[in-house]
Enzyme design. Structure first.
Site, short mmCIF file in Angstrom:
data_model
loop_
_atom_site.label_atom_id
_atom_site.label_comp_id
_atom_site.label_asym_id
_atom_site.label_seq_id
_atom_site.Cartn_x
_atom_site.Cartn_y
_atom_site.Cartn_z
N ASP A 13 0.80 -1.23 0.00
CA ASP A 13 0.00 0.00 0.00
C ASP A 13 0.83 1.28 0.00
O ASP A 13 0.43 2.31 0.55
CB ASP A 13 -0.97 0.02 1.20
CG ASP A 13 -1.91 -1.16 1.19
OD1 ASP A 13 -2.27 -1.60 0.09
OD2 ASP A 13 -2.28 -1.64 2.28
N LYS A 16 1.88 2.18 -5.09
CA LYS A 16 2.44 1.63 -6.33
C LYS A 16 1.54 1.90 -7.53
O LYS A 16 2.00 2.23 -8.61
CB LYS A 16 2.65 0.10 -6.19
CG LYS A 16 3.61 -0.29 -5.08
CD LYS A 16 3.67 -1.80 -4.90
CE LYS A 16 2.40 -2.41 -4.37
NZ LYS A 16 2.05 -2.07 -2.98
N GLY A 40 -4.61 -4.21 -3.80
CA GLY A 40 -5.59 -3.16 -4.10
C GLY A 40 -4.80 -1.93 -4.49
O GLY A 40 -4.13 -1.33 -3.64
N HIS A 41 -4.78 -1.60 -5.75
CA HIS A 41 -3.96 -0.49 -6.25
C HIS A 41 -4.88 0.65 -6.69
O HIS A 41 -5.74 0.46 -7.54
CB HIS A 41 -3.08 -0.95 -7.41
CG HIS A 41 -2.06 -1.97 -6.99
ND1 HIS A 41 -1.16 -2.53 -7.85
CD2 HIS A 41 -1.80 -2.51 -5.77
CE1 HIS A 41 -0.39 -3.39 -7.18
NE2 HIS A 41 -0.76 -3.40 -5.92
N GLN A 223 1.89 -6.09 -3.25
CA GLN A 223 2.36 -6.23 -1.87
C GLN A 223 3.67 -5.44 -1.66
O GLN A 223 3.90 -4.47 -2.37
CB GLN A 223 2.53 -7.72 -1.48
CG GLN A 223 1.23 -8.49 -1.35
CD GLN A 223 0.58 -8.89 -2.66
OE1 GLN A 223 1.21 -9.51 -3.50
NE2 GLN A 223 -0.67 -8.54 -2.86
#
Ligand code: GDP
Ligand code: IMO
Ligand code: MG
Length: 423
Positions: A13, A16, A40-41, A223
């Site tokens: 988080d 990225k 989750g991006h 990650q």
């Protein structure tokens, strides 16, 4: 060869998605190499927010070839939902490609992820319960089901039947849970196959050719370094390789094809899920950072644990991924906080450690050594040039650079594409 790897250099988080979206504007191919929809991006572009779990963050840039590589574990239902969400928002997904060797997350993986976590009780890892670990377990056990199997109806049916027989024994007899239905899985997955067929490819070939043609390629890590199954805070890790080394096996290219590695960090540290976190704050400052930085998980909405910037872990990421540059996000969140602290080493009894220890027992004996630095005041989210940042904000970035031994090439002052200062 203009190829760049972008990885998370903390516990995930780091922002990225935002950085990949920005760099994708100057690239032709974006590739995911590991993880699954535990990621989750977030991308904010043209006033729209996108939360991506499987599709590479380059998808928002029209004309980008977006590859989901062989090392990714794919929940086809989630991928199709994401394709629908993007299409509804007017994004062209025709450039998406899904590797034929990628492993599929099956409904029993999700059930087993939850049951295994519950059985561990207080020793649970705090996984995202998306079936990631059980899917990688099946890959290593050599009983996994791959995208190429899904594309062959009879092979798929046989593999599902075999697997469900074994998994239901484990679900029902070991965990006393409710088994899954092979018939239902086959019916649903064969429907997914019809829709996914148009995207599948042997993506290692596409990638190799693109690199040979001199195209600009970005590898999008999911990650973060400390969640790496080999190098992270084991066992409080994910089941894949978020470090730069994971890119080669996860996309089917060799290390000689990678030019540079960018590590993404936040100007402080966060972690979601369980596991050690030396600079974690349990006081008002921690709460303040969480609220200002909106530190709630993109996938599970869990509040993220927040703490000071830890130069020991980022230096570890610089070493283990061979980072050539850093991007420091969310410096705007630290405005008006008064004095700031940076962890410059760990103290273990009388000993000073400046490298991250392998064992959690040793880590538990460590206390962070802090250097206090002056903060800055005022809203900096509209700053457009690095030079225009408050002096103390620039000093903060330069100190991070010194301590981590890596050049900071970008600084984030907000979630939007435009809120990024290049140095
Ligand atoms: P990822 O998993 O590394 O892609 O990061 P996430 O998207 O899960 O979490 C990062 C969060 O920070 C998202 O909500 C981003 O929109 C946001 N973000 C990224 N960069 C910045 C920044 O420089 N400032 C602020 N305030 N928010 C940012
Ligand atoms: P992005 O790509 C932050 C964490 C989970 C849990 C551990 C194992 O958005 O940075 P898993 O479901 O992978 O078996 O869970 O890893 N985790 C993440 N934390 N960002 C992520 O991805 C994460 N993906 C997994 O919270 O602690
Ligand atoms: Mg995330």
């Amino acid at each position: 060869m203009p190829t760049k790897v972008v990885i998370g250099a903390q516990w995930g988080d780091e922002g990225k998605g935002k950085i990949v979206d920005i760099l994708a504007g100057r690239s032709e191919v974006v590739v995911r190499s590991q993880g699954g929809n535990n990621a989750g991006h977030t991308v904010e572009a043209n006033g729209v927010q996108y939360k991506l779990h499987l599709t590479p963050s380059g998808i928002i840039n029209k004309g980008t070839l977006c590859i989901i590589g062989n090392g990714v574990v794919v929940d086809p239902k989630v991928l199709l939902e994401e394709i629908d969400m993007l299409t509804e928002k007017g994004v062209d997904v025709s450039g998406l490609r899904l590797d034929l060797r990628a492993h599929l997350i099956m409904p029993y993986h999700i059930v087993l992820d939850g049951l295994a976590e519950e059985a561990k009780g207080k020793s649970d890892i705090g996984t995202t319960r998306r079936g990631i670990g059980p899917c990688y377990m099946d890959k290593a056990e050599r009983i996994g089901i791959r995208v190429c199997d899904l594309m062959n109806e009879q092979v798929f049916i046989n593999k599902v039947k075999e697997n469900v027989m074994i998994k239901n024994k484990i679900i029902e007899k070991v965990y006393e849970g409710k088994g899954v239905s092979a018939v239902e899985i086959i019916e649903n997955y064969l429907e997914y196959a019809k829709r996914l067929k148009q995207y599948v490819a042997d993506t290692s070939v596409l990638l190799f050719n693109a690199i040979k043609e001199g195209k600009k390629v970005l590898f999008e890590g999911a990650q973060g370094t400390l969640l790496d199954i080999d190098l992270g805070t084991y066992p409080f890790v994910t089941s894949s390789h978020p470090v730069s080394g994971g890119v080669c096996v996860g996309t089917g290219i060799g290390p000689t094809m990678i030019d540079s590695c960018l590590g993404v960090v936040k100007a402080y540290t966060t972690r979601v899920g369980k596991g050690p976190f030396p600079t974690e704050l349990f006081d008002e400052v921690g709460n303040e950072i969480r609220e200002r930085g909106n530190e709630y998980g993109t996938v599970t909405k869990r509040p993220r644990r927040c703490g000071w910037f830890d130069a020991v872990i980022v230096k570890f990421a610089v070493r283990t991924s061979g980072l050539t540059e850093l991007s420091v996000n969310k410096i705007d969140t630290l405005s008006d906080l008064g004095k700031l602290k940076i962890c410059v080493g760990y103290k273990k009894g009388d000993e000073v450690l400046d490298e991250f220890p392998p064992s959690l027992e040793e880590l538990a004996l460590c206390e962070p050594i802090y250097e206090e630095v002056d903060g800055w005041e005022g809203d900096i989210s509209n700053v457009t040039k690095y030079e225009d940042l408050p002096e103390n904000a620039k000093k903060y970035i330069e100190r991070i650079e010194q301590l981590c031994g890596c050049r900071v090439s970008m600084v984030g002052v907000g979630p939007n594409r435009a809120q990024n200062l290049e140095r």
